[in-house]
Design a protein around this motif. Structure first.
Motif, PDB file in Angstrom:
ATOM      1  N   HIS A 153      58.932  26.243  81.365  1.00 15.95           N
ATOM      2  CA  HIS A 153      59.474  26.466  82.710  1.00 15.95           C
ATOM      3  C   HIS A 153      59.889  27.928  82.794  1.00 15.95           C
ATOM      4  O   HIS A 153      60.110  28.528  81.762  1.00 15.95           O
ATOM      5  N   PRO A 154      60.100  28.539  83.924  1.00 14.78           N
ATOM      6  CA  PRO A 154      59.965  27.993  85.274  1.00 14.78           C
ATOM      7  C   PRO A 154      58.512  27.708  85.662  1.00 14.78           C
ATOM      8  O   PRO A 154      57.584  28.330  85.142  1.00 14.78           O
ATOM      9  N   HIS A 155      58.364  26.758  86.614  1.00 12.93           N
ATOM     10  CA  HIS A 155      57.067  26.505  87.247  1.00 12.93           C
ATOM     11  C   HIS A 155      57.153  26.951  88.694  1.00 12.93           C
ATOM     12  O   HIS A 155      58.235  26.991  89.272  1.00 12.93           O
ATOM     13  N   TRP A 156      56.038  27.291  89.266  1.00  9.53           N
ATOM     14  CA  TRP A 156      56.080  27.822  90.624  1.00  9.53           C
ATOM     15  C   TRP A 156      54.854  27.448  91.432  1.00  9.53           C
ATOM     16  O   TRP A 156      53.814  27.090  90.881  1.00  9.53           O
ATOM     17  N   SER A 157      55.019  27.533  92.751  1.00  7.94           N
ATOM     18  CA  SER A 157      53.890  27.483  93.679  1.00  7.94           C
ATOM     19  C   SER A 157      53.898  28.866  94.332  1.00  7.94           C
ATOM     20  O   SER A 157      54.579  29.764  93.855  1.00  7.94           O
ATOM     21  N   GLU A 158      53.232  29.016  95.439  1.00  2.59           N
ATOM     22  CA  GLU A 158      53.125  30.342  96.083  1.00  2.59           C
ATOM     23  C   GLU A 158      54.488  31.038  96.239  1.00  2.59           C
ATOM     24  O   GLU A 158      54.663  32.184  95.857  1.00  2.59           O
ATOM     25  N   ASN A 159      55.470  30.322  96.783  1.00  2.14           N
ATOM     26  CA  ASN A 159      56.758  30.951  97.132  1.00  2.14           C
ATOM     27  C   ASN A 159      57.978  30.249  96.552  1.00  2.14           C
ATOM     28  O   ASN A 159      59.098  30.583  96.908  1.00  2.14           O
ATOM     29  N   VAL A 160      57.754  29.266  95.730  1.00  3.73           N
ATOM     30  CA  VAL A 160      58.883  28.445  95.268  1.00  3.73           C
ATOM     31  C   VAL A 160      58.901  28.403  93.739  1.00  3.73           C
ATOM     32  O   VAL A 160      57.864  28.172  93.114  1.00  3.73           O
ATOM     33  N   VAL A 161      60.081  28.636  93.157  1.00  7.28           N
ATOM     34  CA  VAL A 161      60.225  28.653  91.695  1.00  7.28           C
ATOM     35  C   VAL A 161      61.207  27.556  91.267  1.00  7.28           C
ATOM     36  O   VAL A 161      62.276  27.431  91.873  1.00  7.28           O
ATOM     37  N   VAL A 162      60.836  26.800  90.230  1.00  4.32           N
ATOM     38  CA  VAL A 162      61.662  25.639  89.852  1.00  4.32           C
ATOM     39  C   VAL A 162      61.876  25.566  88.342  1.00  4.32           C
ATOM     40  O   VAL A 162      60.957  25.823  87.562  1.00  4.32           O
ATOM     41  N   VAL A 163      63.099  25.212  87.940  1.00  5.16           N
ATOM     42  CA  VAL A 163      63.350  24.745  86.574  1.00  5.16           C
ATOM     43  C   VAL A 163      63.832  23.299  86.680  1.00  5.16           C
ATOM     44  O   VAL A 163      64.527  22.951  87.639  1.00  5.16           O
ATOM     45  N   HIS A 164      63.466  22.505  85.690  1.00  2.00           N
ATOM     46  CA  HIS A 164      63.742  21.064  85.796  1.00  2.00           C
ATOM     47  C   HIS A 164      64.081  20.489  84.430  1.00  2.00           C
ATOM     48  O   HIS A 164      63.472  20.836  83.432  1.00  2.00           O
ATOM     49  N   ASN A 165      65.041  19.611  84.440  1.00  2.70           N
ATOM     50  CA  ASN A 165      65.401  18.857  83.257  1.00  2.70           C
ATOM     51  C   ASN A 165      65.252  17.377  83.623  1.00  2.70           C
ATOM     52  O   ASN A 165      65.767  16.966  84.649  1.00  2.70           O
ATOM     53  N   GLY A 166      64.500  16.620  82.816  1.00  2.87           N
ATOM     54  CA  GLY A 166      64.334  15.194  83.095  1.00  2.87           C
ATOM     55  C   GLY A 166      62.875  14.780  83.144  1.00  2.87           C
ATOM     56  O   GLY A 166      62.012  15.455  82.587  1.00  2.87           O
ATOM     57  N   ILE A 167      62.615  13.663  83.817  1.00  2.36           N
ATOM     58  CA  ILE A 167      61.248  13.131  83.912  1.00  2.36           C
ATOM     59  C   ILE A 167      60.979  12.693  85.356  1.00  2.36           C
ATOM     60  O   ILE A 167      61.729  11.882  85.907  1.00  2.36           O
ATOM     61  N   ILE A 168      59.921  13.213  85.954  1.00  2.00           N
ATOM     62  CA  ILE A 168      59.513  12.764  87.292  1.00  2.00           C
ATOM     63  C   ILE A 168      58.529  11.618  87.096  1.00  2.00           C
ATOM     64  O   ILE A 168      57.384  11.809  86.690  1.00  2.00           O
TER      65      ILE A 168
END
Ligand code: GLU
Length: 459
Positions: free
Chosen positions: A90-105
């Motif tokens: 992480h971080p993961h991103w799309s065109e304009n959005v950056v995300v860090v995540h803890n857990g399981i989707i």
């Protein structure tokens, strides 16, 4: 498990983020990364550095190519979906959005499919990457970042602590939480986000502990908390009086005590995506156990050391009584010296928390030489034992620091139970009613564990 840190204010963020990550080091990690938001004449932008391995690798990377910016997010990863590689960090991103995540989707495959059909491109094997794309998708539809973020959070099933920023609506950090820890630290003209208190204790002692279903929109001098439908939620600010050492242990006296209390969460994460709660039904596609093999098997040999060996002994009871298949349990350290009888109708099951237990690895060589299929139960994604196995079933206990095993052991039992039910389903040793009853029991387990832990004083 693992750690999230976020900062926005007047200082350069990257040294602060790296320091915060260091303070979460005890949570364990296999990769790390940071993302910084900044503006220049060209407008809002972001930059990312991330890499697998120890935090010093990331520090080195940031030192060689510094990241300017007063708003940023940092992450240490404990992989659950996708190997520990640079691309999956992480971080993961799309065109304009950056995300860090803890857990399981839990529903990431379904979301990913939908987003791919809508033209989104994915570059990692993680469950996390659906989040920035989903927010981007809703931003295009709704034209408002707060609404898009809440709408995306509403679509996510599973467990998450999320930190996000976007070039569409800079100067803000967005956060959401469900069944993973996440806190806000309040400063003067600056605010913080973190998985755990030690990450920010050097900067502030004023903390808001977010609760499940909360969405937070944080700017440098304001914090707004709502539910996923945008209704305001009130959360009190706490003054933390713990020392740094106490904070590391979440206020508990020992890591072991903390980890005992983390068992309901670890069990819940281990069940996630494996038991469909609505049916209830088993969904073990991820393990990809070949049904013909399960039918053909004549015997199971479980090899393990230490605590995992004790889990194996309980596993023998489960497999034999539920799936009616003979099971032997061996100490991995003895196995290769006793000329074991193995063939391709014998499943070798290896249990190891770390996936690096040397004697257990040696037992796998024995199985390979005799063409026995190998299934491993491990807590560390892509460690040596899973890499040498035909099938892998991960426990999602997160890192365990206490020397006496707690949540790693209980999640191994849960996995053995799930496997026994899978065997029983295929080999028809249980009818569907009995199967349902066992699955029902499993679904209620995390809540029942919580109830027992709430009786701590009395016990
Ligand atoms: N499921 C995510 C991944 O595998 C997050 C894991 C974590 O909590 O570190 O990347």
């Amino acid at each position: 498990m693992c750690g999230i840190v976020g900062y926005l204010g007047e200082r350069q963020a990257s040294p602060l983020l790296l320091e915060g990550l260091k303070r979460l080091e005890y949570r364990g990690y296999d990769s790390a990364g940071v993302a910084l938001f900044s503006r220049d004449n060209g407008g809002a932008q972001f930059e990312i550095r991330r890499c697998k391995g120890k935090l010093v690798n990331l520090e080195e990377k940031v030192k060689n190519a510094p990241l300017p910016g007063k708003l940023g997010l940092g992450h240490t990863r404990w992989a659950t979906h996708g190997s520990p590689t640079d691309e999956n960090a992480h971080p993961h991103w799309s065109e304009n959005v950056v995300v860090v995540h803890n857990g399981i989707i839990e529903n990431y495959l379904e979301l990913r499919q939908q987003l791919v059909e809508a033209g989104h491109e994915f570059t990692s094997a993680t469950d996390t990457e659906v989040i920035p794309h989903l927010v981007e998708y809703y931003f295009k539809e709704l034209g408002d970042m707060e609404a898009a973020f809440c709408q995306a959070a509403k679509r996510l099933k599973g467990s998450f602590a999320i930190g996000m920023f976007s070039t569409h609506d800079g100067d803000k950090i967005f956060a959401a939480k469900n069944r993973c820890p996440l806190i806000l630290g309040l400063g003067d003209g600056e605010n913080f986000l973190a998985s755990d208190i030690p990450a920010i204790l050097n900067y502030t002692r004023r903390v808001i502990i977010l609760e499940d279903g909360d969405c937070a929109i944080v700017s440098k001098d304001q914090v707004k908390i709502t539910d996923v439908d945008g209704n305001a939620r009130k959360r009190d600010c706490k003054q933390i009086t713990w020392t740094a050492a106490m904070a590391e242990k979440g206020g508990y006296r020992h890591f072991m005590l903390k980890e005992i209390h983390e068992q309901p969460e670890a069990v819940m994460q281990t069940l996630q995506g494996r038991v469909d709660q609505s049916e209830p039904a088993l969904t073990l596609e991820e393990v990809d156990l070949d049904e013909q093999l399960l039918r053909r098997l004549q015997r199971v040999v479980i090899v393990a050391c230490g605590t995992s060996w004790h889990a194996a002994l309980a596993g023998k009871y489960m497999l034999e009584s539920l799936a009616r298949i003979p099971v032997e349990v061996d100490l991995a350290s003895e196995f290769r010296y006793r000329q074991p009888i193995l063939d391709n109708n014998t499943l070798l099951m290896a249990i190891s928390q770390s996936g690096e237990t040397a004697d257990t690895l040696a037992a796998l060589d024995e199985a390979k030489a005799n063409k026995s299929p190998i299934l491993s139960i491990c807590n560390v994604v892509d460690s040596s034992i899973p890499r040498s196995s035909n099938y892998v079933f991960y426990t999602h206990a997160g890192p365990e620091i206490g020397v006496a095993s707690t949540k790693a052991f209980t999640t191994q039992l849960v996995v053995l139970y799930l496997l026994s039910l899978q065997f029983a389903q295929v080999r028809r040793s249980l009818n569907s009613k009995e199967l349902q009853r066992h699955l029902d029991d499993l679904i209620h387990l995390p809540r029942q564990m919580e109830e027992q832990l709430e009786r701590e004083e009395e016990v």
